[in-house]
Design a protein around this motif. Structure first.
Motif, PDB file in Angstrom:
ATOM      1  N   GLN A  52     -18.473  37.603 -95.251  1.00 15.14           N
ATOM      2  CA  GLN A  52     -18.739  38.986 -95.642  1.00 15.14           C
ATOM      3  C   GLN A  52     -18.331  39.962 -94.541  1.00 15.14           C
ATOM      4  O   GLN A  52     -17.725  41.009 -94.794  1.00 15.14           O
ATOM      5  N   LYS A  53     -18.652  39.642 -93.292  1.00 14.50           N
ATOM      6  CA  LYS A  53     -18.320  40.540 -92.184  1.00 14.50           C
ATOM      7  C   LYS A  53     -16.808  40.577 -91.935  1.00 14.50           C
ATOM      8  O   LYS A  53     -16.241  41.631 -91.642  1.00 14.50           O
ATOM      9  N   TYR A  88     -14.507  40.151 -94.174  1.00 12.73           N
ATOM     10  CA  TYR A  88     -13.927  40.939 -95.255  1.00 12.73           C
ATOM     11  C   TYR A  88     -14.169  42.432 -95.029  1.00 12.73           C
ATOM     12  O   TYR A  88     -13.269  43.260 -95.219  1.00 12.73           O
ATOM     13  N   ALA A  89     -15.360  42.775 -94.592  1.00 15.94           N
ATOM     14  CA  ALA A  89     -15.694  44.186 -94.359  1.00 15.94           C
ATOM     15  C   ALA A  89     -14.840  44.796 -93.248  1.00 15.94           C
ATOM     16  O   ALA A  89     -14.572  45.996 -93.248  1.00 15.94           O
ATOM     17  N   SER A  90     -14.381  43.947 -92.340  1.00 11.56           N
ATOM     18  CA  SER A  90     -13.606  44.458 -91.209  1.00 11.56           C
ATOM     19  C   SER A  90     -12.143  44.695 -91.547  1.00 11.56           C
ATOM     20  O   SER A  90     -11.444  45.389 -90.804  1.00 11.56           O
ATOM     21  N   GLY A 104     -10.647  43.389 -95.148  1.00  7.03           N
ATOM     22  CA  GLY A 104     -10.250  42.787 -96.419  1.00  7.03           C
ATOM     23  C   GLY A 104      -9.803  41.340 -96.277  1.00  7.03           C
ATOM     24  O   GLY A 104     -10.088  40.676 -95.276  1.00  7.03           O
ATOM     25  N   THR A 113     -24.918  37.444-105.175  1.00  7.37           N
ATOM     26  CA  THR A 113     -24.824  38.891-104.919  1.00  7.37           C
ATOM     27  C   THR A 113     -26.171  39.497-104.550  1.00  7.37           C
ATOM     28  O   THR A 113     -26.269  40.703-104.344  1.00  7.37           O
ATOM     29  N   GLN A 161     -19.969  38.426-103.359  1.00 11.00           N
ATOM     30  CA  GLN A 161     -19.403  39.254-104.426  1.00 11.00           C
ATOM     31  C   GLN A 161     -19.432  38.502-105.757  1.00 11.00           C
ATOM     32  O   GLN A 161     -19.986  37.420-105.860  1.00 11.00           O
ATOM     33  N   TYR A 170     -11.306  34.735-103.354  1.00  9.00           N
ATOM     34  CA  TYR A 170     -11.555  34.450-101.939  1.00  9.00           C
ATOM     35  C   TYR A 170     -11.370  32.962-101.640  1.00  9.00           C
ATOM     36  O   TYR A 170     -10.653  32.583-100.700  1.00  9.00           O
TER      37      TYR A 170
END
Length: 457
Positions: free
Chosen positions: A223-224, A226-228, A230, A262, A275, A283
């Motif tokens: 998650q982190k 991806y947040a940084s 994509g 989620t 997600q 992913y």
């Protein structure tokens, strides 16, 4: 080359080298030069030859065919399918080939040939193994506190999984040497390299990067990452993991987590992509593809999908969701991973009870759940249990032979700390007739094939 024996790559190379110069026959000279050209691509600095590529295999077969030479067709045959015939399907009556571009045989025929040859290699190895060696290959176990090197040969183990305690305080050099000592023991025993696995998911599960001697910072959670940035950041992170783990001697990362979650309150949420099912499937597909490209074994977990269940390390989890929920959500990332893995991905089955399929046994011990995976979803790769030492499965084998139950259910690899007890119980079950040796052979064949796909054999 006489048609009576297999064409060993070294022999083929020497024969073509001898034929190439001073040949007046243009067809022979052309064929020999073609063979030399493709063989040179796999020639090592010391003059020996490495593993052939698809193109080199195809061109050698074509060159031999033009010379009127070919290995005995029976050598290429497995289960009634002749790989040589598959290649020669594209031969015209004048000796030329259709579907050939630049001297390369049709890709499908070449792949059929290589698959048949690879399968025969596994069959030959399997036929040479004792029952004890085959059973040992089915155990992917935690490194013991003592006698780790000697146990590799004592129990003919299939692989070791390293946990945080095994990597803590190690330098890169010391960890490399430790892992190599295990591989050396396997080489001296069966000659079959070990699977060397680790859980390096990122975030809360980081067995390697938690050690500052091995990486300056822990890998971020999916998650982190991806947040940084994509999926580009996720894939860069995946590749960095693969390169680091490979350099240290690992060939399997028990990742990615394919569970759909989620809800931040779910036990599995922090380890998941966090997600929707479709986004998680995309992913998983991309991560598994990257791992395959990096030649790192991947493990999709925790089949059939964790959902909002509790931690099975400490107790049983009963999942009462309908099958339709799994089919439209939880199973999608696993299916995406199967398709992207290219033979280099395996599946780890959880201890959750999936009442929609089997309301009495944990998924890891359930033939019905394995039927869903094998028959309904069509997965024919390696399937492994979650750790059989977890409390969730302890009560299901009255005689303590939980590994026997796991293999009967359809698992190929058993993850456990209790292998010194479980391996003898499996051997005893086979010798006593309560567990079929065919079951052992089927599982061992898949394990050996996975090792072959990873380039270990």
């Amino acid at each position: 080359l006489s048609g009576k024996t297999p064409a060993d790559p070294d022999i083929t190379a020497m024969a073509l080298c001898a034929l190439a110069p001073d040949q007046e026959n243009d067809a022979v000279k052309t064929a020999a030069e073609r063979g030399l050209g493709c063989l040179s691509a796999m020639q090592n600095a010391d003059g020996t030859f490495g593993a052939p590529t698809a193109e080199s295999c195809a061109q050698v077969v074509l060159a031999l065919h033009e010379l009127g030479l070919a290995p005995d067709d029976a050598w290429f045959t497995k289960g009634g399918v002749s790989a040589l015939e598959a290649l020669l399907t594209f031969a015209r009556s004048d000796g030329s080939f259709s579907h050939v571009s630049g001297g390369m045989a049709d890709q499908m025929a070449t792949e059929q040939a290589l698959c048949a040859l690879a399968a025969q290699e596994v069959e030959d190895l399997l036929a040479s193994m004792t029952l004890e060696e085959k059973v040992g290959q089915l155990f992917f176990v935690q490194v013991p506190d003592a006698e780790a090197v000697s146990d590799v040969s004592t129990y003919h183990l299939g692989g070791y999984i390293l946990f945080g305690r095994d990597t803590a305080d190690q330098t890169a050099d010391s960890l490399i040497q430790t892992i190599q000592s295990y591989q050396d023991a396997a080489a001296a025993d069966t000659g079959i390299p070990l699977l060397i696995g680790v859980d390096e998911e990122g975030g809360t599960v980081v067995r390697v990067s938690s050690n500052p001697h091995l990486r300056s910072a822990k890998f971020p959670s999916p998650q982190k990452a991806y947040a940084s940035g994509g999926m580009e950041a996720v894939l860069a992170d995946t590749r960095e993991k693969d390169l680091l783990l490979s350099a240290l001697g690992f060939n399997v990362n028990l990742a990615p987590v394919a569970d759909v979650s989620t809800d931040p309150d779910d036990f599995i949420y922090d380890r998941s992509f966090g997600q929707t099912a479709d986004a998680t499937a995309d992913y998983v597909s991309q991560v598994v593809s990257q791992m395959a490209a990096d030649n790192m074994g991947s493990v999709l977990k925790h089949f059939p999908g964790y959902g909002n269940n509790v931690d099975t390390h400490t107790g049983i989890a009963v999942d009462k969701r309908p099958l339709e929920t799994f089919e439209t959500s939880d199973l999608l990332p696993f299916q995406a991973g199967f398709q992207a893995g290219g033979g280099k991905t395996a599946v780890l089955v959880s201890h959750n009870i999936m009442t929609a399929v089997d309301d009495s046994l944990p998924a890891s011990l359930s033939p019905k759940v394995h039927g869903l995976l094998r028959t309904d979803l069509g997965f024919d790769g390696v399937v492994m249990t979650d750790d059989l030492a977890m409390e969730a499965v302890a009560a299901y084998a009255a005689d303590g032979a939980v590994a026997v139950m796991a293999l009967e259910a359809g698992n190929d690899l058993v993850i456990t700390t209790d292998y010194r007890t479980q391996i003898p119980k499996v051997i005893e079950a086979v010798e006593g007739g309560t567990l079929s040796e065919d079951t052992i052979d089927t599982a061992c064949r898949r394990v050996l094939t996975w090792k072959q796909e990873l380039g270990l054999i």
